[in-house]
Design an enzyme around this catalytic site. Sequence first.
Site, PDB file in Angstrom:
ATOM      1  N   ASP A 295       0.850  -1.187   0.000  1.00  0.00           N
ATOM      2  CA  ASP A 295       0.000   0.000   0.000  1.00  0.00           C
ATOM      3  C   ASP A 295       0.882   1.232   0.000  1.00  0.00           C
ATOM      4  O   ASP A 295       1.880   1.276   0.725  1.00  0.00           O
ATOM      5  CB  ASP A 295      -0.883   0.012   1.257  1.00  0.00           C
ATOM      6  CG  ASP A 295      -2.126  -0.818   1.034  1.00  0.00           C
ATOM      7  OD1 ASP A 295      -2.600  -0.851  -0.108  1.00  0.00           O
ATOM      8  OD2 ASP A 295      -2.590  -1.446   1.995  1.00  0.00           O
ATOM      9  N   GLU A 336      -0.427  18.262   7.972  1.00  0.00           N
ATOM     10  CA  GLU A 336      -0.084  19.175   6.887  1.00  0.00           C
ATOM     11  C   GLU A 336       0.352  20.522   7.461  1.00  0.00           C
ATOM     12  O   GLU A 336       1.366  21.086   7.064  1.00  0.00           O
ATOM     13  CB  GLU A 336      -1.284  19.399   5.938  1.00  0.00           C
ATOM     14  CG  GLU A 336      -1.608  18.223   5.052  1.00  0.00           C
ATOM     15  CD  GLU A 336      -2.538  17.212   5.701  1.00  0.00           C
ATOM     16  OE1 GLU A 336      -2.832  17.373   6.920  1.00  0.00           O
ATOM     17  OE2 GLU A 336      -2.951  16.258   5.028  1.00  0.00           O
ATOM     18  N   ARG A 365     -13.714  26.023   4.311  1.00  0.00           N
ATOM     19  CA  ARG A 365     -12.577  25.177   3.928  1.00  0.00           C
ATOM     20  C   ARG A 365     -11.277  25.968   3.979  1.00  0.00           C
ATOM     21  O   ARG A 365     -10.416  25.862   3.124  1.00  0.00           O
ATOM     22  CB  ARG A 365     -12.801  24.555   2.543  1.00  0.00           C
ATOM     23  CG  ARG A 365     -13.921  23.503   2.630  1.00  0.00           C
ATOM     24  CD  ARG A 365     -14.492  23.071   1.304  1.00  0.00           C
ATOM     25  NE  ARG A 365     -13.466  22.694   0.357  1.00  0.00           N
ATOM     26  CZ  ARG A 365     -13.433  23.142  -0.888  1.00  0.00           C
ATOM     27  NH1 ARG A 365     -14.348  24.012  -1.309  1.00  0.00           N
ATOM     28  NH2 ARG A 365     -12.511  22.751  -1.720  1.00  0.00           N
ATOM     29  N   SER A 367      -8.339  27.857   6.932  1.00  0.00           N
ATOM     30  CA  SER A 367      -7.917  28.079   8.315  1.00  0.00           C
ATOM     31  C   SER A 367      -6.891  29.198   8.274  1.00  0.00           C
ATOM     32  O   SER A 367      -6.414  29.568   7.200  1.00  0.00           O
ATOM     33  CB  SER A 367      -7.324  26.805   8.919  1.00  0.00           C
ATOM     34  OG  SER A 367      -6.125  26.456   8.244  1.00  0.00           O
ATOM     35  N   LYS A 378      -5.236  30.245   4.714  1.00  0.00           N
ATOM     36  CA  LYS A 378      -4.693  29.297   3.736  1.00  0.00           C
ATOM     37  C   LYS A 378      -5.743  28.222   3.494  1.00  0.00           C
ATOM     38  O   LYS A 378      -6.588  27.955   4.360  1.00  0.00           O
ATOM     39  CB  LYS A 378      -3.386  28.678   4.236  1.00  0.00           C
ATOM     40  CG  LYS A 378      -3.556  27.707   5.410  1.00  0.00           C
ATOM     41  CD  LYS A 378      -2.253  27.049   5.743  1.00  0.00           C
ATOM     42  CE  LYS A 378      -2.429  25.736   6.498  1.00  0.00           C
ATOM     43  NZ  LYS A 378      -3.149  25.797   7.749  1.00  0.00           N
ATOM     44  N   ASP A 502     -10.626  -6.180   1.427  1.00  0.00           N
ATOM     45  CA  ASP A 502      -9.328  -6.768   1.106  1.00  0.00           C
ATOM     46  C   ASP A 502      -9.345  -8.283   1.260  1.00  0.00           C
ATOM     47  O   ASP A 502      -8.425  -8.963   0.820  1.00  0.00           O
ATOM     48  CB  ASP A 502      -8.238  -6.213   2.034  1.00  0.00           C
ATOM     49  CG  ASP A 502      -7.789  -4.828   1.614  1.00  0.00           C
ATOM     50  OD1 ASP A 502      -7.917  -4.527   0.416  1.00  0.00           O
ATOM     51  OD2 ASP A 502      -7.314  -4.079   2.479  1.00  0.00           O
TER      52      ASP A 502
END
Lengths: 661, 551
Positions: A295, A336, A365, A367, A378, A502
């Site tokens: 993955d 992030e 959306r 902050s 941003k 899976d």
Amino acid sequence: MSNLQMAAKAAVLKLHPRALKANPVIFVTAVVAAMTTVLALRDLLTGATGAGVNLQIALWLWICVLFANLAEALAEGRGKARADSLRATKAETTVRLLATMDDPAPREVPSSALKAGQLVRVDAGDLIPTDAEVVRGVASVDESAITGESAPVIRESGGDRSSVTGGTRVVSDHLILRVVAEPGKSFLDRMIAMVEGAERQKTPNEIALNILLAGLTLIFLIVVVTLEPFARFSGLVLPVITLSALFVTLIPTTIGGLLSAIGIAGMDRLVRANVIAKSGRAVEAAGDVDTLLLDKTGTITFGNRMADAFVAAQGVAEADLVHAAWLASLADDTPEGKSIVALAARMGTHVPEEGEPVAFSAQTRLSGVDLPDRTLRKGAVDAVERFTGQVADAGLRNAIDGIARSGGTPLLVADGARILGAIHLKDVIKPGVRERFAELRAMGIRTVMITGDNPVTAASIAAEAGVDDVLAEATPEMKLDYIRREQAGGRLVAMCGDGSNDAPALAQADVGVAMNSGTPAAKEAANLIDLDSDPTKLIEIVMVGKQLLISRGALTTFSIANDVAKYFAILPALFVGAFPGLQALNVMRLNPESAILSAVIFNALVIVALIPLALRGVRYRPSSAAALLRRNLTLYGLGGLIAPFLGIKAIDLCVTALGLA
Amino acid sequence: MTDLLGFALFAAALTAAAWALAAHMTRIYENAPARAERGLYRLAGVRADVMQDGRSYALAVLAFNAAGFVLLYAILRAQAVLPLNPDGVGAMAPHLAFNTAISFVTNTNWQAYSGEVQLSYLSQMAGLTVQNFVSAATGMAVGVAVIRGFAGRPLGNFWTDMTRSVLYVLIPLSVVLGVVLILQGVPQTLLGAAHVTTLEGADQTIARGPAAAQIAIKQLGTNGGGFFGVNSAHPLENPTVLSNMAQVFAILLIPVAFCFLFGRMVRDTRQGWAIFAAMGVLFALGLAVIHLSELAGNPLLGAGPNLEGKEMRFGAALSSLWAEATTAASNGSVNAMHDSFMPLSGLVMTVNIALGEVIFGGVGAGLYGMLLYVVLAVFLAGLMVGRTPEYLGRKIEAREVTLAVLAFLSIPLGILVGAALSATVPQAAASVQDAGPHGLGEILYAYASAVGNNGSAFAGWGAATQWQTTALGLLMLLGRYAVIVPMLAIAGSLSVKRQGVSTSGTFPTHGPLFVVLLIVTVVIFGALTFFPVLALGPVAEFTALRAGQSF
């Protein structure tokens, strides 16, 4: 009692014929030792010459058996402590059994009476009695008893976090569980059995090797038994004890004595890596794997995207952009946000300013922070453009498109109505991953990256990480198809997964590793379970599998190569009476009286000398098969030829010096 | 130096010819049957187009060989009353006929009889020569079936493979060799023995007969049973140096070709070269020891090569080459008396045979015998690269290892137990001609020869007693079928396995490292098993000789 003392005691207990029976070579050695003892005692009573040496030979044959038992006991002992601590978590409790989900009057029953399919209620502080699936509720669960990880995890009904393991403890809230394991068959039971090596089933290669060793034992039995008439024909009488000694030194006692210890120790290495194998077969299959399905997230890249660069808009100084981004992200706790702060800090020093942080909201959306004189924000490109009412200038627009094309995520930073520039967030390849994949390639293993990303993004990450193939926008069906295609091409495939979707792929793969955090379906379909839920573990499992096979092969080769020296030690001593010229074969210049005893002592001591190697496993550095073969053939083949010449000579010098023969 | 050059030229010519023959054989075994052939199958009433699995292939082999045994036994017992018996030879004794029939059916060609006095021309031609062809063809068919299995294909059909081996390989080559031998002076006639008056005026009977045809196939099919009792040491069986070279060339030709056939049929010629190299190195080592021992000669007799028991027209070098070739290749024909070779030469010859005839070995048999060692070598060393051992992409697992161990076990079981009994039981021990270690060497050689289906012996050893004919007959069966049946089973099991890919992580089975590994496996498994008894036999004789004692 120390570990060694316990193992020594177990070694003696393992002399019971039923325990010895499992190992043909050592069983035969014990039979010969018993026979030799009787004969040596007879010699002692009748006062025959050489009774002293014969008794010593008998004694060393027993020691050989004991050393083999000791090796096995030591290997088992390593798992015992872990098993005991696991068993403590399995303590008998009473549980509240529910007739239906909304049963107001639960019945109290002992936890050992639970059957699969029954409903149970557990509250904060309760031990989860056995493996189960959450059917109602959300709770945090402490799984440290199983995984060693101290932070509690969330378990909730539905989705991929619905499975709970027996022996873990509910920390907050309550859950209604449906039992999935029959009594005595729970994950914990399996784990205890495995770490103790109690229910150890022989793996396919081990069975084949055992057959070969039994065959060799039979061949040497023929060699030694027919030697008596040949010697008689030549005018020589060979005592039975001497022939017995020759027989035991020729049969592969070294590998025979260490074989089960190698197997147990190999499983133990997996347990130490916090991986539970549901069968030994899977561990061996891991060594055979040709293709690894990995993955992307968590294995190849960090779980989150990180800031990689800043691109200033026209007329904006880069330092201003960096500082604004830093200020806007200071209160941002997401990975992030933290990565933006870290990158900005690396690019210069920043002085904090007094302000009111604005948290991310689903509506805007965005902050950022409200400073006395400025509003810094941003967020995603469209969100910031809407907030500012501006669009990015042509230069910045180009940069934004470039970032998107390369698979990254662009963020914009704005000061009020002015767009300052962009932040390039990208997937960051974990350090060392590229080198790891190069190693795997040298070992002949293909790596395939599985990701939900679009093909463009996927390809760029794949190129950076150095994987051999990519499966982009992967669905469970695609994974299953990919595995089948690889298998049809003659490749063995390993993969790891956690979700219920899976499960088919995990079952189809030759080696399927389920994350412990995964669903019961995934865990059921897999043949290995990783308690740490760490997808990189797959590579480690392959290494353990290979090391297990290499250890067996190396010690077998060593054991068989030893026979050459033993012939040269014993045969001259046997035959030199009738044919003085055969002294020429006595290349070690051993004393005829002590040569046989020395060979028998060497035979026993070499087992004990190799126990650490058997437990630790032969050193394995990833490289091509040709290089591995060259190295191991030299070390264990050539070494196995030479070592006993030196060893037997050294022992013979001691035996002679001590006047033992 | 001249000897060395000669050996090198011989090796080069042999390799080139075998390479070309392998190409021809690949076409033969991979093409569909021709029309003429199909007529033959219809005539014989066999289904030649059915693919057989390991079990039915083995059953076909056993049935065919059993029928061959019954027919040959009947001819030998009834030869006195059958036609083509100009010299009036009587019926063969039952135990001798039993031994001879098994011997020729199993491609051993152990001769407990003397051809010119105990066989009619019919027995030679319709009995022995026929078996010379079909026993060789049986070995080749099994060899080809085993190769197909290792290559992951169906094993094929025994009747087709056997028939084609005879029609397209053995007969054409035999015709060529037979003509060469006739040109060199080997008789090919149905007239009875010649009666001549010698210069001294005495009457002499010179045995002759249809020899050239039988000698050609005896060499090409690694049979080895001579037309005359002393085999290719007889001046009419092997008259000239050229006939000698043609014969020794013929002994090795098909066995060497099988290495290359293997490489071609598994679609990886490197695999064939690796096996060829392992066999070639073992062959060269053996030849070196024999040649040097014979050149050095017997120190008790002064300087000069050992020429006892050798034909003066061949000398030490050609006798050494023949001795190495005939023991390595399971042929068993001789051009010098092996009993008279130096002890170390005797040691090498015994080891060549006791390894199970895998240094080129019998036609087909040498290759499948070597593949047995390959399975063992790959299993042991394969583990050391950290994968389940595999050969040509197919996994070697418990089933293959079990079968390989079973097949391998038959060699020491037959040789050591047989020889030990023969050294102990009084009426068997009476066969021994010489005292001491050389006597033990004779017993060991005889039993190795029977189990290895070689057929040569240390001359002077009494092979014609009832004990020996019976015991050796049974052991020839063991040595042949206790390897054929498990090897076909291994091939059958491998043929249906999924083939894995070859990566840098798979164990390489070509190249020098594997060759060394294979040689060491052959030496450790094969030779070490016999080390104790060899120490009491040839090695003790060698050391005693150096001390001035001979036996």
